[in-house]
Design an enzyme around this catalytic site. Sequence first.
Site, short mmCIF file in Angstrom:
data_model
loop_
_atom_site.label_atom_id
_atom_site.label_comp_id
_atom_site.label_asym_id
_atom_site.label_seq_id
_atom_site.Cartn_x
_atom_site.Cartn_y
_atom_site.Cartn_z
N TYR A 289 -83.82 65.95 8.85
CA TYR A 289 -82.49 66.14 7.99
C TYR A 289 -81.18 66.59 8.39
O TYR A 289 -80.75 67.05 9.12
CB TYR A 289 -83.51 67.61 7.52
CG TYR A 289 -84.57 67.46 6.28
CD1 TYR A 289 -85.99 66.84 6.75
CD2 TYR A 289 -84.36 67.48 4.95
CE1 TYR A 289 -86.57 66.25 5.48
CE2 TYR A 289 -85.34 67.30 3.98
CZ TYR A 289 -86.61 66.90 4.78
OH TYR A 289 -87.83 66.76 3.82
N HIS B 177 -81.65 61.96 7.92
CA HIS B 177 -82.77 62.09 6.77
C HIS B 177 -81.86 62.66 5.75
O HIS B 177 -81.87 63.96 5.78
CB HIS B 177 -83.58 62.85 7.30
CG HIS B 177 -84.56 63.08 6.37
ND1 HIS B 177 -85.59 61.98 5.96
CD2 HIS B 177 -85.33 63.45 5.27
CE1 HIS B 177 -86.61 61.71 5.15
NE2 HIS B 177 -86.00 62.84 4.96
N GLU C 103 -83.07 58.53 1.96
CA GLU C 103 -82.88 58.32 0.47
C GLU C 103 -81.99 58.77 -0.19
O GLU C 103 -81.53 60.30 -0.61
CB GLU C 103 -83.93 59.79 -0.21
CG GLU C 103 -85.64 58.38 0.61
CD GLU C 103 -86.99 59.29 0.32
OE1 GLU C 103 -86.43 60.18 -0.86
OE2 GLU C 103 -87.79 58.38 0.23
N GLU D 117 -90.48 54.92 4.73
CA GLU D 117 -91.86 55.96 4.04
C GLU D 117 -92.33 55.66 3.57
O GLU D 117 -91.57 55.15 2.12
CB GLU D 117 -89.94 57.14 4.34
CG GLU D 117 -90.92 58.61 4.38
CD GLU D 117 -90.03 59.05 3.96
OE1 GLU D 117 -88.86 59.40 3.91
OE2 GLU D 117 -89.93 60.35 2.25
N ALA E 235 -94.54 61.45 -5.50
CA ALA E 235 -93.56 61.51 -4.44
C ALA E 235 -92.59 62.64 -4.23
O ALA E 235 -91.55 62.62 -3.53
CB ALA E 235 -92.12 60.67 -5.44
N TRP F 221 -95.27 58.80 5.83
CA TRP F 221 -94.83 60.43 5.78
C TRP F 221 -95.85 61.78 5.94
O TRP F 221 -97.20 61.00 4.78
CB TRP F 221 -93.89 60.50 4.37
CG TRP F 221 -92.87 61.37 4.19
CD1 TRP F 221 -93.91 62.94 3.01
CD2 TRP F 221 -92.24 62.31 4.97
NE1 TRP F 221 -93.11 63.47 3.76
CE2 TRP F 221 -91.93 63.92 4.15
CE3 TRP F 221 -91.50 61.84 5.40
CZ2 TRP F 221 -90.69 64.77 4.78
CZ3 TRP F 221 -90.13 62.72 5.82
CH2 TRP F 221 -90.01 64.01 5.56
N LYS G 66 -98.41 70.87 7.73
CA LYS G 66 -98.09 71.26 5.93
C LYS G 66 -99.09 71.31 5.48
O LYS G 66 -99.70 70.21 4.90
CB LYS G 66 -96.41 70.63 6.11
CG LYS G 66 -96.02 72.12 4.23
CD LYS G 66 -94.12 71.34 4.33
CE LYS G 66 -94.33 72.82 2.93
NZ LYS G 66 -92.49 72.22 3.07
N ASP G 67 -99.34 72.32 4.56
CA ASP G 67 -100.43 72.01 3.27
C ASP G 67 -99.19 71.66 2.18
O ASP G 67 -99.59 72.15 0.90
CB ASP G 67 -100.55 73.67 2.95
CG ASP G 67 -101.87 74.26 1.65
OD1 ASP G 67 -102.41 73.07 1.95
OD2 ASP G 67 -101.94 74.96 1.21
N GLU G 68 -99.36 70.47 2.50
CA GLU G 68 -99.58 69.09 1.21
C GLU G 68 -100.46 67.96 1.66
O GLU G 68 -100.52 67.66 2.95
CB GLU G 68 -98.12 69.01 0.99
CG GLU G 68 -97.55 68.37 2.19
CD GLU G 68 -95.46 68.42 2.09
OE1 GLU G 68 -95.19 69.18 1.01
OE2 GLU G 68 -95.13 67.60 3.18
C1 DCB Z 1 -89.01 61.73 0.14
C2 DCB Z 1 -87.96 62.20 1.43
C3 DCB Z 1 -89.15 63.51 2.08
C4 DCB Z 1 -89.95 63.76 1.14
C5 DCB Z 1 -91.12 62.75 0.32
C6 DCB Z 1 -91.94 63.35 -0.29
O1 DCB Z 1 -88.33 62.37 -1.09
F1 DCB Z 1 -88.01 61.41 2.06
O2 DCB Z 1 -87.85 63.88 3.10
O3 DCB Z 1 -90.52 65.51 1.83
O4 DCB Z 1 -90.38 61.49 0.23
O5 DCB Z 1 -91.33 64.42 -0.68
C7 DCB Z 1 -90.97 66.16 1.29
C8 DCB Z 1 -92.12 66.68 2.06
C9 DCB Z 1 -91.83 68.37 1.57
C10 DCB Z 1 -90.30 69.40 1.64
C11 DCB Z 1 -89.48 68.42 0.68
C12 DCB Z 1 -88.19 68.43 0.71
O6 DCB Z 1 -93.12 66.51 2.48
O7 DCB Z 1 -92.55 69.02 2.78
O8 DCB Z 1 -90.75 70.07 0.94
O9 DCB Z 1 -89.50 67.04 1.05
O10 DCB Z 1 -87.85 68.53 2.01
C13 DCB Z 1 -88.56 61.98 -2.29
C14 DCB Z 1 -89.01 60.73 -2.45
C15 DCB Z 1 -89.29 59.56 -4.10
C16 DCB Z 1 -89.34 60.76 -5.13
C17 DCB Z 1 -88.57 61.59 -4.74
C18 DCB Z 1 -88.31 62.69 -3.39
N1 DCB Z 1 -89.17 60.54 -5.83
N2 DCB Z 1 -88.19 64.41 -3.26
O11 DCB Z 1 -88.96 59.28 -6.67
O12 DCB Z 1 -88.87 60.57 -7.57
O13 DCB Z 1 -87.54 64.72 -4.47
O14 DCB Z 1 -87.23 64.30 -2.37
#
Ligand code: DCB
Length: 516
Positions: free
Chosen positions: A280, A316, A354, A442, A448, A476, A481-483
């Site tokens: 990041y 990132h 992204e 990814e 998402a 990814w 993490k709890d996700e």
């Molecule tokens: C992407 C990011 C990645 C993100 C994942 C899942 O973001 F490249 O960094 O990871 O997809 O959302 C998430 C982690 C969480 C963390 C969060 C913030 O899983 O644990 O809290 O990042 O650091 C995307 C991809 C696509 C979209 C939105 C996101 N979309 N987003 O299409 O709307 O909001 O981060």
Amino acid sequence: MKRQLFLFLSVLCALVFAGRASAAFTDVTPGAWYEAAVTEMEQAGLLSGYPNGRFGPGDPISAAQFVSAAARCAGLEPVQGQTGHWASGALQAALQAGWYDWDELPPTGEGFDRPISRQLAVKILMRALLPQVRGDFNTESPKLKDFPQLDGRYYEPVLAAYVAGVVRGDADGNFHPRSSLSRAEACIMLQKAMKLAGGAPLEPEDPVPPEQPAVKVGGGVSENGWLQVKGAQLCNETGEPVVLRGMSSHGLHWYEQYTNRQSIQNTAQFGANLFRVAMYTEAGGYLSNPDAVTDMLIRAVDAAIESDMYVIIDWHILSDGNPMSHAAEAREFFSKIARRYQDSPAVLYELCNEPNGDVTWERDVKPYAQQIIPAIREYAPRSVILVGSSTWSQDLHMVSQSPLEGENLMYTFHFYAGTHGADLRQRVERVLDAGLPVFVTEWGTSRADGSGGVFLKESEEWLDFLNKRGVSWANWSLCDKDETSAALRPGASPNAAWTQADLSESGNYVFSKFKG
Ligand code: DCB
């Protein structure tokens, strides 16, 4: 002539009866596109492997190896040679048979052990096995984009080889007349020519299958070497289409523990040959502490290299939606890191995870890439560089209208199976058909936002599609993490080997897909 025909027929019989028992070369991957040809050629005694148990499928074939194999295929008996070289008798016979001219391969032997050029190999092959086939300039020359690079004396035999379907160009339609020919390619060509010469009709009902060779899944850096992009396809150093699959880390500065040697090796053990280090920029990452986070990244990259894996260095960006907002820092970072890893074929560079928000490909991401790529290229002239696009690296249709100039570039595409479906698949399919190289750096089984689901049915549709198209991917993410997108169960140890019990529902699914 009778004798030749007899020899030739016995060779064909040998080929037919050789069956598929493997010659078991240590470097012939089971299932590789050339495996059958190599095995059959070796078993028929037409082109042997090395005494140390290798076949060297990717090695350039020397003139002596190629001409003597062609002579054996055609049943041409050696005559007295002019030197003590092992192949001199076969080459002398080929010269006298008019397969090539004196100046192309002097009988004094200077060129015998040098790689033969593709144009000369094709001429010899056609004269040896298919002398009656004629080329047709009008139909065939447009198939060779680099036709003008041929020396004039090779026009006719190369066009004839295209007519017969003995050779095809690469994904870009180039023949590369002056490049070498690999030993695997030579086996395929000789075999095709022999089968055609053996009486199969030249307009086969069953046309020579196009050798979009089967895509090779897996194999580490030691096996595949420097990657290269040919048309839309990622290929290994010998030009064989290859697919990389593995895991992305979560944010490096949050989950560094799962980027250690043991964790990466654990994923390798399940069959992954790719690791992505997600560094990041904002959110407490690199920009808050460049030196410490760079050190974490280096430890992770080195650990992946030690596991013989390909490794993506991912800048990132996320909350910093526009990559331009930290372009200067990115340039400095990539310059330093490319310098460090310039000699490693393992490393791929991902310029911006992204881009999102008020960002467009044309106005922001493309000019950003045009700034960063030269900083990398200064040190790493041939490494693969992965470029994102607007809308969370999904705007490939924009990229496709205005791609970057340069070699070994691929465009990233990200999807989350719970959010993104058929319409985006169709978008990817269209750009692939148009020749745009795509790399899924990814994807998640979740929605998402990283949670929800797990959407395994939807994931399966995506993976089937990527599989069919030979697209590489990283999932990814490797963390506990709890996700739902996390591949590990809470508390999985980064310092021990993992079993299925350490993997989450998503992890179990994804880890079972590394090998296809
Ligand atoms: C992407 C990011 C990645 C993100 C994942 C899942 O973001 F490249 O960094 O990871 O997809 O959302 C998430 C982690 C969480 C963390 C969060 C913030 O899983 O644990 O809290 O990042 O650091 C995307 C991809 C696509 C979209 C939105 C996101 N979309 N987003 O299409 O709307 O909001 O981060």
